[in-house]
Design a protein around this motif. Sequence first.
Motif, PDB file in Angstrom:
ATOM      1  N   LEU A 165       0.822  -1.214   0.000  1.00  0.00           N
ATOM      2  CA  LEU A 165       0.000   0.000   0.000  1.00  0.00           C
ATOM      3  C   LEU A 165       0.854   1.263   0.000  1.00  0.00           C
ATOM      4  O   LEU A 165       0.382   2.335  -0.405  1.00  0.00           O
ATOM      5  CB  LEU A 165      -0.924   0.006   1.223  1.00  0.00           C
ATOM      6  N   THR A 166       2.096   1.164   0.447  1.00  0.00           N
ATOM      7  CA  THR A 166       2.978   2.338   0.482  1.00  0.00           C
ATOM      8  C   THR A 166       3.575   2.642  -0.883  1.00  0.00           C
ATOM      9  O   THR A 166       4.177   3.697  -1.055  1.00  0.00           O
ATOM     10  CB  THR A 166       4.112   2.133   1.500  1.00  0.00           C
ATOM     11  N   MET A 193      10.645  -2.749  -5.747  1.00  0.00           N
ATOM     12  CA  MET A 193      10.362  -1.725  -4.743  1.00  0.00           C
ATOM     13  C   MET A 193       9.931  -2.324  -3.413  1.00  0.00           C
ATOM     14  O   MET A 193       9.953  -1.640  -2.387  1.00  0.00           O
ATOM     15  CB  MET A 193       9.262  -0.786  -5.253  1.00  0.00           C
ATOM     16  N   ALA A 194       9.525  -3.594  -3.435  1.00  0.00           N
ATOM     17  CA  ALA A 194       9.015  -4.237  -2.220  1.00  0.00           C
ATOM     18  C   ALA A 194      10.054  -5.123  -1.549  1.00  0.00           C
ATOM     19  O   ALA A 194       9.691  -5.924  -0.673  1.00  0.00           O
ATOM     20  CB  ALA A 194       7.770  -5.058  -2.563  1.00  0.00           C
ATOM     21  N   LYS A 195      11.304  -5.005  -1.923  1.00  0.00           N
ATOM     22  CA  LYS A 195      12.343  -5.876  -1.352  1.00  0.00           C
ATOM     23  C   LYS A 195      12.418  -5.814   0.172  1.00  0.00           C
ATOM     24  O   LYS A 195      12.540  -6.862   0.825  1.00  0.00           O
ATOM     25  CB  LYS A 195      13.708  -5.543  -1.960  1.00  0.00           C
ATOM     26  N   PRO A 196      12.351  -4.630   0.801  1.00  0.00           N
ATOM     27  CA  PRO A 196      12.384  -4.618   2.284  1.00  0.00           C
ATOM     28  C   PRO A 196      11.216  -5.369   2.903  1.00  0.00           C
ATOM     29  O   PRO A 196      11.386  -6.109   3.881  1.00  0.00           O
ATOM     30  CB  PRO A 196      12.341  -3.130   2.619  1.00  0.00           C
ATOM     31  N   GLY A 197      10.015  -5.191   2.357  1.00  0.00           N
ATOM     32  CA  GLY A 197       8.861  -5.906   2.888  1.00  0.00           C
ATOM     33  C   GLY A 197       8.975  -7.405   2.686  1.00  0.00           C
ATOM     34  O   GLY A 197       8.626  -8.191   3.574  1.00  0.00           O
ATOM     35  N   ILE A 198       9.450  -7.817   1.515  1.00  0.00           N
ATOM     36  CA  ILE A 198       9.631  -9.243   1.241  1.00  0.00           C
ATOM     37  C   ILE A 198      10.677  -9.826   2.170  1.00  0.00           C
ATOM     38  O   ILE A 198      10.531 -10.948   2.680  1.00  0.00           O
ATOM     39  CB  ILE A 198      10.013  -9.451  -0.231  1.00  0.00           C
ATOM     40  N   THR A 276       6.082  -0.855   6.832  1.00  0.00           N
ATOM     41  CA  THR A 276       4.801  -1.557   6.776  1.00  0.00           C
ATOM     42  C   THR A 276       3.798  -0.879   7.715  1.00  0.00           C
ATOM     43  O   THR A 276       4.105  -0.594   8.855  1.00  0.00           O
ATOM     44  CB  THR A 276       4.972  -3.024   7.198  1.00  0.00           C
ATOM     45  N   GLY A 277       2.629  -0.640   7.203  1.00  0.00           N
ATOM     46  CA  GLY A 277       1.579  -0.044   8.028  1.00  0.00           C
ATOM     47  C   GLY A 277       1.540   1.453   8.003  1.00  0.00           C
ATOM     48  O   GLY A 277       0.747   2.069   8.720  1.00  0.00           O
ATOM     49  N   VAL A 278       2.390   2.098   7.156  1.00  0.00           N
ATOM     50  CA  VAL A 278       2.341   3.549   7.064  1.00  0.00           C
ATOM     51  C   VAL A 278       1.015   4.010   6.479  1.00  0.00           C
ATOM     52  O   VAL A 278       0.446   5.015   6.862  1.00  0.00           O
ATOM     53  CB  VAL A 278       3.520   4.062   6.192  1.00  0.00           C
TER      54      VAL A 278
END
Length: 280
Positions: A165-166, A193-198, A276-278
Amino acid sequence: MTPAHRRATVLRWVAVHSLAIAAALFFVLPFVFVFLTSLMTDQQALTRDLVPDTWVWENYAKVWDTPGFLTWWRNTLLYAGLGTLLTVASSIPVAYALAKFRFRAQRFSLLLVIAMMMLPPQVVIIPMYLFWAKQLDLSGTLWPLIIPLAFGDAFSIFLLRQFLLTIPDEYLDAARVDGCGELRALLRVVLPMAKPGIAAVALFSFFCLWNDYFGPQIYASDNPAAWTLSYGLESFKGAHHTNWNLTMAATVMVMAPVIVLFFFAQKAFVEGVTLTGVKG
């Protein structure tokens, strides 16, 4: 800055750092105790001595040579490694759909994922065991624990969805204008772009599977060849309940890979959890 204000600033700095040091010691000292005990002799372990008189590094060799220990390692790596890969691969498309698609049952689907997060695994263990053990005859293996991970994990889906969502929708709109389909946009735009979340989801999954005791106890307890480190450590402790130095050495060898992995990946892990959750 007045002397009184400067003195108050120094006192505040000392107080904050003192609390931080105390908190760090609170978490670190148990690991130090386990490590030092693992290097003691049988006679010195769990006595008033805190430092080994003789550093017995052979304790680790004895644990490594224990029959079955190498098998426990191999099974744990298979369970945690393959399970993490399946969890991430199956959770990303679902999280992407919940975060970036608009469809009629979207809110209901998200509520269903959240409800699955709140459902304890003990609630469904009996029907699941009857299905895997009685219908498919997979009792005594780790496959009843690994195969379901190929269909996603509620916590991983929710965490990835919050992170996705960010990512601004404008990037996806630009990719679609350039002719990218949804799958290609996911692979070429979203995943980089989602590497940190993954990375955060992968670490959460790996830690959970590495330390899992309940699952192997249910499905693999009757087959020592399928034991993992968490379940095998309990058997090891029962066989060496008077040799606390060997038990502590085995504990260190079980904890060490997870600790090392976290230190190497903590930057990506912290970044993923922070972002996550921002956006809700």
